[in-house]
Design a protein around this motif. Sequence first.
Motif, PDB file in Angstrom:
ATOM      1  N   ALA A 186     -29.239  12.807 127.167  1.00 16.06           N
ATOM      2  CA  ALA A 186     -30.216  13.243 126.002  1.00 16.06           C
ATOM      3  C   ALA A 186     -30.116  14.613 125.526  1.00 16.06           C
ATOM      4  CB  ALA A 186     -31.621  12.367 126.073  1.00 16.06           C
ATOM      5  N   ALA A 187     -29.575  15.265 126.639  1.00 16.95           N
ATOM      6  CA  ALA A 187     -29.834  16.836 126.528  1.00 16.95           C
ATOM      7  C   ALA A 187     -28.817  17.159 125.479  1.00 16.95           C
ATOM      8  CB  ALA A 187     -29.276  17.273 128.020  1.00 16.95           C
ATOM      9  N   GLY A 188     -29.331  18.625 124.951  1.00 22.00           N
ATOM     10  CA  GLY A 188     -28.445  19.033 123.966  1.00 22.00           C
ATOM     11  C   GLY A 188     -27.508  19.862 124.161  1.00 22.00           C
ATOM     12  N   ALA A 189     -27.065  20.685 123.481  1.00 22.21           N
ATOM     13  CA  ALA A 189     -25.737  21.553 123.490  1.00 22.21           C
ATOM     14  C   ALA A 189     -25.958  22.833 124.357  1.00 22.21           C
ATOM     15  CB  ALA A 189     -25.019  21.949 122.384  1.00 22.21           C
ATOM     16  N   CYS A 190     -24.990  23.362 125.195  1.00 22.82           N
ATOM     17  CA  CYS A 190     -25.089  24.718 125.716  1.00 22.82           C
ATOM     18  C   CYS A 190     -23.643  25.280 125.677  1.00 22.82           C
ATOM     19  CB  CYS A 190     -25.766  24.762 126.990  1.00 22.82           C
ATOM     20  SG  CYS A 190     -24.788  24.023 128.442  1.00 22.82           S
ATOM     21  N   LEU A 191     -23.691  26.504 125.917  1.00 20.50           N
ATOM     22  CA  LEU A 191     -22.529  27.406 126.023  1.00 20.50           C
ATOM     23  C   LEU A 191     -22.441  28.247 127.350  1.00 20.50           C
ATOM     24  CD1 LEU A 191     -19.759  28.202 125.070  1.00 20.50           C
ATOM     25  CD2 LEU A 191     -20.822  29.579 123.234  1.00 20.50           C
ATOM     26  N   VAL A 192     -21.622  28.133 127.964  1.00 17.24           N
ATOM     27  CA  VAL A 192     -21.556  29.122 129.268  1.00 17.24           C
ATOM     28  C   VAL A 192     -20.235  29.812 129.516  1.00 17.24           C
ATOM     29  CG1 VAL A 192     -21.899  29.222 131.809  1.00 17.24           C
ATOM     30  CG2 VAL A 192     -23.180  27.520 130.612  1.00 17.24           C
ATOM     31  N   THR A 193     -20.251  31.056 129.086  1.00 18.61           N
ATOM     32  CA  THR A 193     -19.174  31.718 128.995  1.00 18.61           C
ATOM     33  C   THR A 193     -19.042  33.175 129.571  1.00 18.61           C
ATOM     34  OG1 THR A 193     -17.244  32.329 127.403  1.00 18.61           O
ATOM     35  CG2 THR A 193     -19.633  32.534 126.674  1.00 18.61           C
ATOM     36  N   ALA A 194     -17.964  33.353 130.213  1.00 18.70           N
ATOM     37  CA  ALA A 194     -17.805  34.771 130.663  1.00 18.70           C
ATOM     38  C   ALA A 194     -18.543  35.288 131.460  1.00 18.70           C
ATOM     39  CB  ALA A 194     -17.602  35.766 129.427  1.00 18.70           C
ATOM     40  N   ASN A 195     -19.108  34.712 132.609  1.00 15.77           N
ATOM     41  CA  ASN A 195     -19.990  35.146 133.583  1.00 15.77           C
ATOM     42  C   ASN A 195     -19.377  35.396 134.862  1.00 15.77           C
ATOM     43  OD1 ASN A 195     -23.039  34.783 132.597  1.00 15.77           O
ATOM     44  ND2 ASN A 195     -21.651  32.645 132.036  1.00 15.77           N
ATOM     45  N   MET A 196     -19.481  36.035 135.687  1.00 14.93           N
ATOM     46  CA  MET A 196     -19.061  36.197 137.053  1.00 14.93           C
ATOM     47  C   MET A 196     -19.958  35.605 138.170  1.00 14.93           C
ATOM     48  SD  MET A 196     -17.536  39.686 138.859  1.00 14.93           S
ATOM     49  CE  MET A 196     -16.224  39.954 138.102  1.00 14.93           C
ATOM     50  N   ILE A 197     -19.155  34.852 139.027  1.00 19.21           N
ATOM     51  CA  ILE A 197     -20.054  34.230 139.966  1.00 19.21           C
ATOM     52  C   ILE A 197     -19.234  34.722 141.334  1.00 19.21           C
ATOM     53  CG2 ILE A 197     -20.779  31.899 141.213  1.00 19.21           C
ATOM     54  CD1 ILE A 197     -20.670  30.847 138.167  1.00 19.21           C
ATOM     55  N   SER A 198     -20.005  35.150 142.165  1.00 16.70           N
ATOM     56  CA  SER A 198     -19.329  35.812 143.269  1.00 16.70           C
ATOM     57  C   SER A 198     -19.926  35.486 144.779  1.00 16.70           C
ATOM     58  CB  SER A 198     -19.587  36.984 143.381  1.00 16.70           C
ATOM     59  OG  SER A 198     -18.918  37.822 144.643  1.00 16.70           O
ATOM     60  N   ASN A 199     -19.144  35.071 145.925  1.00 13.35           N
ATOM     61  CA  ASN A 199     -19.774  34.683 147.170  1.00 13.35           C
ATOM     62  C   ASN A 199     -20.308  33.337 146.895  1.00 13.35           C
ATOM     63  OD1 ASN A 199     -18.532  36.984 147.955  1.00 13.35           O
ATOM     64  ND2 ASN A 199     -20.647  37.942 148.518  1.00 13.35           N
TER      65      ASN A 199
END
Length: 199
Positions: A186-199
């Motif tokens: 039932a959750a809506g839309a999201c956009l996750v882009t161009a992040n940096m995740i380190s360690n």
Amino acid sequence: DGTLVSANRIQRIAAKGGGTGENGNGISVFRAGHVVVTGNRIADCAYSAVRGNAASNFQILGNSVSRIGEVALYVEFGFEGAIVANNLVDGAATGISVTNFNEGGRLAVVEGNLIRNLHRREHEPVDKRGEGISVEADSIVSGNVVEGAPTCGIMVGWGRYMRNCLVTQNLVRDAGVGIPIASDAAAGACLVTANMISN
């Protein structure tokens, strides 16, 4: 309504009256609109440094916050419109929480904050936290740095309560999980882009 809270030094705020956040906050904004909290130095609060409850068109800008017992910068319940930008948080159970879409809480910008040294409240039976930033509805999270979040860096949604979230160009370091996203049907839309995740 329309209050400016600026350039104060606030510290050692206890919650002797008890409760789950009604007391123990450095600055509390309750059912007030168009309030701006800016340039304050806040430390050692039992609950939040800045807490907005049903406060619409609310801005938390450029505050320096440390050693907070729960959520450092909190926007909760039936608000519409919040900007949380350019704050520094060093030590809290959660850095920034923009929540309660279930109560109508929506519409926020979380941008340019530095959040570090978060902790989990292992003594709490359920609400342990350890999150850098959490958002739920109609929100953008951009250009933030989160370091040292034992649960997660940026939490997007809670169960079915997620809609129209954009998470972009953030740096997350040393987190239990980088960017978890609500997966309820039932959750809506999201956009996750161009992040940096380190360690």
